[in-house]
Motif scaffolding. Structure first.
Motif, PDB file in Angstrom:
ATOM      1  N   MET A   1       6.920   3.598  -0.245  1.00  0.00           N
ATOM      2  CA  MET A   1       7.702   4.733   0.274  1.00  0.00           C
ATOM      3  C   MET A   1       9.175   4.378   0.473  1.00  0.00           C
ATOM      4  O   MET A   1      10.066   5.123   0.083  1.00  0.00           O
ATOM      5  CB  MET A   1       7.135   5.184   1.632  1.00  0.00           C
ATOM      6  CG  MET A   1       5.969   6.121   1.537  1.00  0.00           C
ATOM      7  SD  MET A   1       5.747   7.074   3.055  1.00  0.00           S
ATOM      8  CE  MET A   1       5.660   5.820   4.313  1.00  0.00           C
TER       9      MET A   1
ATOM     10  N   GLU B   1       7.069  11.407   0.441  1.00  0.00           N
ATOM     11  CA  GLU B   1       5.750  12.042   0.452  1.00  0.00           C
ATOM     12  C   GLU B   1       5.086  11.952  -0.927  1.00  0.00           C
ATOM     13  O   GLU B   1       3.909  11.586  -1.040  1.00  0.00           O
ATOM     14  CB  GLU B   1       5.888  13.509   0.882  1.00  0.00           C
ATOM     15  CG  GLU B   1       4.541  14.185   0.993  1.00  0.00           C
ATOM     16  CD  GLU B   1       4.618  15.588   1.560  1.00  0.00           C
ATOM     17  OE1 GLU B   1       5.640  15.953   2.177  1.00  0.00           O
ATOM     18  OE2 GLU B   1       3.642  16.322   1.359  1.00  0.00           O
TER      19      GLU B   1
ATOM     20  N   VAL C   1       4.422   9.826   6.525  1.00  0.00           N
ATOM     21  CA  VAL C   1       5.718  10.072   5.884  1.00  0.00           C
ATOM     22  C   VAL C   1       6.814  10.253   6.936  1.00  0.00           C
ATOM     23  O   VAL C   1       7.902   9.681   6.811  1.00  0.00           O
ATOM     24  CB  VAL C   1       5.627  11.309   4.961  1.00  0.00           C
ATOM     25  CG1 VAL C   1       7.001  11.729   4.486  1.00  0.00           C
ATOM     26  CG2 VAL C   1       4.700  11.015   3.786  1.00  0.00           C
TER      27      VAL C   1
END
Ligand code: ATR
Length: 284
Positions: free
Chosen positions: A23, A273, A252
């Motif tokens: 991420m 996400e 997230v």
């Protein structure tokens, strides 16, 4: 990477299943930042040495995960209000050589839930769990104005958490026993049910604390477990006609808040996400 790359990390044990490296690296790329994020397995007995090493090599910031979220506190220079209140840290920022601890687990969960279902103020919420994650979430829910009830397998932990919240925030949270008949009564009166325990998490995917017969179709059910995304609890909720919110949002949003604390830039939430989702489906 360049000679000026700013380095961030996750420290925990284990770290193999974390989605934070994917991420954050995707977010750095999306904004064209010369930053990189790595996962470092740090056993408990090496935590103090690891933090000294981090100071020496001047890591720009790091995430802290299980089992270090509480023990790290004594090794830091300063805590922000969120970490101080909850008594646990999931993010550290290196501010001119001083290590400052934050906790975004709770606000990440509230942001994620509010983005799906609207403001939580005045909503009656039953929270399952009183461990590290549940603790942070409970404080943030109470601050968001929710009417909070907490149930935990080890009842004294729920009692202690409720006492801490009520004392620190001047609210009237309550605790109940984690027993089927009591949960049924509580759920009937609740708008939202949140599972903040690890039940149902990979590899124990068939476990749930609440089944369809205990729920109603006006209920919103949120599971913070994100592996798998469709937990047994959420499948039971769907059977009961309840609305479901999976754990991806919390993951997230706590990551996005970390990104913003570290870089001072608005996090590319959609990129983070999509990356987390892709990685989870790749794992199957
Ligand atoms: P985390 O940091 O992920 O919150 P934790 O602090 O170990 O992890 O907390 C795990 C939570 O899941 C606790 O609320 C735990 O209940 P206990 O306090 O009674 O241990 C809960 N939990 C884990 N397995 C459970 C199970 N099989 N049934 C009920 N609760 C469970």
């Amino acid at each position: 990477m360049t000679k000026k790359t700013k380095l961030f990390a996750l420290i925990g044990d284990p770290v193999e299943r974390s989605l934070s490296p994917e991420m954050h690296n995707a977010a750095f790329d999306a904004l064209g930042l010369d930053c990189a994020y790595i996962a470092l397995r740090v056993p408990s007995e090496m935590l103090a040495d690891a933090v000294e090493g981090i100071r020496a090599i001047r890591l720009a910031g790091f995430n802290v995960t299980h089992p270090h979220k509480v023990k790290i506190i004594d090794l830091l220079d300063k805590l922000d209000r969120s970490a101080e209140m909850v008594g646990a840290v999931n993010i550290v920022k290196n501010v001119g050589g001083k290590l400052v601890g934050f906790n975004t687990d709770g606000d990440g969960a509230v942001r994620a839930l509010e983005s799906k279902v609207g403001k939580l103020s005045g909503k009656k919420i039953l929270l399952l769990g009183a461990g590290g994650a549940a603790r942070a979430i409970a404080f943030s829910l109470a601050q968001a104005g929710a009417k909070l009830t907490i149930a935990n397998r080890t009842a004294p932990k729920a009692k202690g958490l409720v006492a801490a919240i009520n004392k620190k925030l001047g609210v009237k949270a309550v605790h109940v026993a984690l027993k089927k008949n009591i949960l049924v009564d509580e759920i009937r009166r609740s708008n939202i049910l949140i599972n903040a325990t690890s039940t149902g998490m990979y590899p124990d995917v068939d476990r749930t604390l609440v089944t369809a017969d205990m729920m109603h179709h006006g209920l919103i059910v949120n599971d913070i477990v994100y592996e798998p995304l469709q937990t047994r609890l959420l499948r039971e909720a769907k059977k009961a006609g309840a609305r479901t919110v999976d754990g991806l949002g919390m993951l997230v949003h706590q990551g996005a808040m970390a990104f913003e604390i570290w870089t001072g830039r608005r996090a590319p939430v959609k990129v983070m996400e999509a990356t987390a989702k892709r990685e989870l489906s790749r794992r199957g």
